[in-house]
Design a protein around this motif. Structure first.
Motif, PDB file in Angstrom:
ATOM      1  N   LEU A  55     -10.380  -8.655   7.940  1.00  0.00           N
ATOM      2  CA  LEU A  55      -9.987  -8.331   6.567  1.00  0.00           C
ATOM      3  C   LEU A  55      -9.711  -6.842   6.375  1.00  0.00           C
ATOM      4  O   LEU A  55      -9.090  -6.458   5.376  1.00  0.00           O
ATOM      5  CB  LEU A  55     -11.077  -8.771   5.583  1.00  0.00           C
ATOM      6  N   THR A  56     -10.140  -5.998   7.309  1.00  0.00           N
ATOM      7  CA  THR A  56      -9.926  -4.560   7.129  1.00  0.00           C
ATOM      8  C   THR A  56      -8.443  -4.210   7.111  1.00  0.00           C
ATOM      9  O   THR A  56      -8.061  -3.212   6.501  1.00  0.00           O
ATOM     10  CB  THR A  56     -10.626  -3.740   8.230  1.00  0.00           C
ATOM     11  N   ASP A  57      -7.609  -4.984   7.790  1.00  0.00           N
ATOM     12  CA  ASP A  57      -6.167  -4.748   7.693  1.00  0.00           C
ATOM     13  C   ASP A  57      -5.417  -5.998   7.232  1.00  0.00           C
ATOM     14  O   ASP A  57      -4.191  -6.090   7.373  1.00  0.00           O
ATOM     15  CB  ASP A  57      -5.600  -4.216   9.012  1.00  0.00           C
ATOM     16  N   ASN A 116     -12.684   8.737  17.034  1.00  0.00           N
ATOM     17  CA  ASN A 116     -12.676   7.487  17.790  1.00  0.00           C
ATOM     18  C   ASN A 116     -11.218   7.094  18.052  1.00  0.00           C
ATOM     19  O   ASN A 116     -10.419   7.010  17.110  1.00  0.00           O
ATOM     20  CB  ASN A 116     -13.388   6.401  16.983  1.00  0.00           C
ATOM     21  N   PRO A 117     -10.830   6.873  19.320  1.00  0.00           N
ATOM     22  CA  PRO A 117      -9.417   6.609  19.624  1.00  0.00           C
ATOM     23  C   PRO A 117      -8.807   5.465  18.826  1.00  0.00           C
ATOM     24  O   PRO A 117      -7.645   5.548  18.396  1.00  0.00           O
ATOM     25  CB  PRO A 117      -9.450   6.278  21.128  1.00  0.00           C
ATOM     26  N   THR A 118      -9.551   4.383  18.615  1.00  0.00           N
ATOM     27  CA  THR A 118      -9.008   3.253  17.861  1.00  0.00           C
ATOM     28  C   THR A 118      -8.689   3.670  16.431  1.00  0.00           C
ATOM     29  O   THR A 118      -7.615   3.384  15.901  1.00  0.00           O
ATOM     30  CB  THR A 118     -10.001   2.082  17.848  1.00  0.00           C
ATOM     31  N   VAL A 119      -9.634   4.348  15.798  1.00  0.00           N
ATOM     32  CA  VAL A 119      -9.422   4.822  14.427  1.00  0.00           C
ATOM     33  C   VAL A 119      -8.337   5.888  14.398  1.00  0.00           C
ATOM     34  O   VAL A 119      -7.462   5.885  13.536  1.00  0.00           O
ATOM     35  CB  VAL A 119     -10.743   5.372  13.841  1.00  0.00           C
ATOM     36  N   LEU A 125      -0.702   6.139  12.922  1.00  0.00           N
ATOM     37  CA  LEU A 125       0.299   5.150  12.534  1.00  0.00           C
ATOM     38  C   LEU A 125       0.516   5.129  11.023  1.00  0.00           C
ATOM     39  O   LEU A 125       1.622   4.894  10.542  1.00  0.00           O
ATOM     40  CB  LEU A 125      -0.117   3.753  13.010  1.00  0.00           C
ATOM     41  N   ARG A 126      -0.545   5.407  10.277  1.00  0.00           N
ATOM     42  CA  ARG A 126      -0.463   5.351   8.817  1.00  0.00           C
ATOM     43  C   ARG A 126      -0.189   6.708   8.184  1.00  0.00           C
ATOM     44  O   ARG A 126      -0.263   6.860   6.975  1.00  0.00           O
ATOM     45  CB  ARG A 126      -1.742   4.742   8.244  1.00  0.00           C
ATOM     46  N   LEU A 141      -5.858   5.275   4.597  1.00  0.00           N
ATOM     47  CA  LEU A 141      -6.463   4.328   5.535  1.00  0.00           C
ATOM     48  C   LEU A 141      -7.610   3.624   4.834  1.00  0.00           C
ATOM     49  O   LEU A 141      -8.474   4.280   4.255  1.00  0.00           O
ATOM     50  CB  LEU A 141      -6.999   5.070   6.762  1.00  0.00           C
ATOM     51  N   PRO A 142      -7.632   2.294   4.833  1.00  0.00           N
ATOM     52  CA  PRO A 142      -8.745   1.587   4.176  1.00  0.00           C
ATOM     53  C   PRO A 142     -10.092   2.043   4.742  1.00  0.00           C
ATOM     54  O   PRO A 142     -10.252   2.187   5.959  1.00  0.00           O
ATOM     55  CB  PRO A 142      -8.473   0.122   4.516  1.00  0.00           C
TER      56      PRO A 142
END
Length: 377
Positions: A55-57, A116-119, A125-126, A141-142
């Motif tokens: 649900l975060t994205d 954190n690389p993922t974040v 991207l955003r 970013l949410p």
């Protein structure tokens, strides 16, 4: 001695229910989960359907998540996940995960999360520049996605997982979890939480299966997947349209197997026995690759062999999926029972966490004596 050395051997793994599972999931994690489940080396295996994190994205489309809960469960059962040996559970039905996420957020800084690389990749991207502290995208970013690593740490530690099967790209997430574990145990002087180890796929091919277009990791959003539930006609169509070698225009031309999706898939799935049965002119894949490199071997022949290899694997998976799909109430019951079991187990961890933090007010009436002593003093 670390806390985990004296603990049970526990696995936590899972997937976000944003769609049906595909060959990338199978070669990267599902096949390994079944092997680990049947190895007898672990005391407990927990498989989490991470709907909260999905649900975060997908916050504006919860129906998408709802629609895919059963799809993912069917894919698990079809590949051999046994509900008698593995616990399949739904993240949103486990309240302890939400409480632990909140507590852990106080142990992590926003600066650390932004590294954190993922974040970090998602921020880029955003249009969000973490280095400048400037949001170039009004949408931003949410917050839920920003704290995704904390939520994952809550999942892992709530189950006291000692092992997390994952790809190399998840190592930063695991390190974030370890940092939180060390910070908690040090801050509250209790070895309550367990530091997990990552269990990487056994070979490089399994770590990142490309999509049928050959240009990226197999991804639902890119439309380059072969799903475990695809019928034979669909699999054939997708394989025949796969990316190969753009310079291999004629059969006589020398070809390249590096970056050629068909050969990458054959690396991941085919066996010498299948050559003996379906393509006996080659003893193994290396002989086939040598012929392709020399020239004289066409892409269609390679693709037809790949179709047979995939069908040999997918046929029993489809049959098992159809068997479970004929009894959806039982699939639902498996999810319900697994989630109830997981809720009970993780509640015990939550109780230990609250006890260590001394916020278990109604389980520790010493607060009365502390208050009376303060007044008398």
């Amino acid at each position: 001695m670390e806390a985990k050395d004296c603990k049970r051997k526990v696995i936590l793994t899972g997937d976000r229910p944003t769609g049906r599972l595909h060959l990338g999931h199978y070669v990267g994690s599902l096949k390994r989960r079944v092997q680990l489940q049947n190895s007898g080396k672990f005391d407990e295996i927990n498989i989490l359907i991470a709907d909260d994190q999905a649900l975060t994205d997908n916050w504006d489309n919860p129906q998408k998540i709802r629609d895919n809960i059963i799809e993912v469960a069917l894919d698990y059962l079809s590949v051999g996940i046994d509900p008698e040996k593995s616990i399949i559970c739904i993240q949103s039905g486990i309240p302890a995960l939400h409480a632990l996420t909140f507590y852990y957020m106080n142990l992590v800084t926003t600066q650390r999360l932004s590294r954190n690389p993922t974040v970090k990749n998602e921020m880029t991207l955003r249009g969000f520049s973490s280095s400048e502290g400037v949001n170039n995208n009004e949408a931003g970013l949410p917050a839920g996605f920003f704290t995704y690593p904390v939520s994952q740490a809550a999942d892992i530690t709530a189950f006291k997982a000692t092992t997390v099967p994952a790809g190399e790209d998840q190592e930063p997430m695991l390190e974030q979890t370890r940092e939180i574990v060390r910070k908690f145990n040090t801050t509250y002087s209790r070895d309550v939480l367990v530091e997990p180890d990552i269990l990487l796929p056994e070979n490089e091919t399994q770590r990142r299966l490309p999509g049928t277009d050959g240009t990226a990791k197999m991804s639902k959003s890119l439309g380059n997947c072969i799903y475990l539930s695809d019928d034979p006609k669909t699999v054939k169509t997708k394989v025949m349209g796969m990316y190969t070698d753009p310079q291999h225009l004629n059969i006589a031309d020398p070809g390249h197997v590096e970056g050629n999706a068909v050969f990458t898939y054959l690396d991941a799935f085919c066996t010498d026995e299948q050559f003996a049965e379906y393509l006996p002119e080659y003893a193994n894949l290396e002989e086939m690759k040598d012929h392709y490199r020399r020239g004289g071997l066409g892409d269609v022949k390679c693709k037809k062999f790949l179709i047979k290899v995939l069908e040999e694997m997918l046929t029993p998976i489809r049959a098992e999926r159809a068997r479970w799909a004929a009894d959806i109430p039982e699939v639902y019951n498996i999810l319900r029972k697994g989630t109830e079991h997981a809720a009970e187990e993780t509640n015990r961890t939550l109780e230990e966490v609250r006890d260590a933090m001394r916020i278990n007010y109604f389980d520790d009436d010493a607060i009365i004596g502390d208050w009376e002593a303060w007044i008398n003093h």
